[in-house]
Design an enzyme around this catalytic site. Structure first.
Site, short mmCIF file in Angstrom:
data_model
loop_
_atom_site.label_atom_id
_atom_site.label_comp_id
_atom_site.label_asym_id
_atom_site.label_seq_id
_atom_site.Cartn_x
_atom_site.Cartn_y
_atom_site.Cartn_z
N HIS A 56 -50.16 58.82 -54.64
CA HIS A 56 -50.93 57.68 -54.17
C HIS A 56 -51.28 56.80 -55.37
O HIS A 56 -51.34 57.30 -56.51
CB HIS A 56 -52.21 58.13 -53.47
CG HIS A 56 -51.97 58.78 -52.14
ND1 HIS A 56 -52.94 58.84 -51.17
CD2 HIS A 56 -50.88 59.40 -51.62
CE1 HIS A 56 -52.47 59.46 -50.11
NE2 HIS A 56 -51.21 59.82 -50.36
N GLU A 58 -54.08 55.54 -56.45
CA GLU A 58 -55.26 55.95 -57.19
C GLU A 58 -54.97 57.16 -58.07
O GLU A 58 -55.38 57.21 -59.24
CB GLU A 58 -56.41 56.28 -56.22
CG GLU A 58 -56.85 55.12 -55.36
CD GLU A 58 -56.07 54.97 -54.05
OE1 GLU A 58 -56.59 54.28 -53.16
OE2 GLU A 58 -54.97 55.54 -53.91
N CYS A 86 -58.24 57.46 -49.73
CA CYS A 86 -58.21 58.58 -48.79
C CYS A 86 -59.02 59.74 -49.38
O CYS A 86 -59.42 59.70 -50.55
CB CYS A 86 -56.76 58.99 -48.53
SG CYS A 86 -56.00 59.88 -49.92
#
Length: 161
Positions: A56, A58, A86
């Site tokens: 992801h 991040e 998330c």
């Protein structure tokens, strides 16, 4: 440039990263970690491009920052991300000791685009015995499950985290 302008600048950059990433076979997510001393590290979503469900934006930004800085501790850093993180990305931010997280689009915007994290939030809100994926402690036979922790606690050269 004041704090609000900086926040807007980095969020705009995260959105630009996300948009460019879509055109490079990646997911529509971008992130930037800005350290306490102002260094910035980018991350983009490469889940499908790298066949890595943990890639992801991040997490990628956190990995890039930690690798470049030679540390796992991003105390004082701010994470700017194109979309609300998330649960995995939030947990990664906590493990990295990120101080603040700012996002542009929220989880509902992501859901409308086909990225619905509700199942993950629901998973953690569901009682353990009712969860869709069993997660249970079992005895490992004759092996003492505390052996790795005892080895860790006895290691004089360990680096606590």
């Amino acid at each position: 440039m004041n704090t609000s302008e900086n926040n807007q600048k980095y969020l705009a950059q995260a959105v630009e990263l996300a948009t460019a990433n879509v055109l490079d076979k990646g997911g529509p997510f971008g992130a930037i970690i800005v350290t306490a001393d102002g260094r910035a590290f980018e991350g983009i979503n490469r889940v499908t491009a790298n066949n890595d469900p943990t890639a992801h934006a991040e997490v990628t930004a956190i990995r890039n920052a930690c690798s470049a800085l030679g540390t796992f501790d991003l105390t004082g850093a701010t994470l700017y991300t194109s979309c609300e993180p998330c649960p995995m990305c939030l947990a990664s931010s906590l493990w990295a000791r990120v101080e603040k997280v700012f996002f542009a689009a929220d989880r509902h915007d992501a859901a409308r685009a086909g990225f619905d994290d509700a199942v993950f939030y629901d998973f953690f809100d569901t009682p353990v015995e009712q969860r869709s994926m069993p997660v249970a402690q079992i005895a490992p036979g004759a092996t003492d499950p505390l052996t790795p922790f005892n080895a860790w606690n006895g290691l004089e050269t360990r680096i606590d985290y």
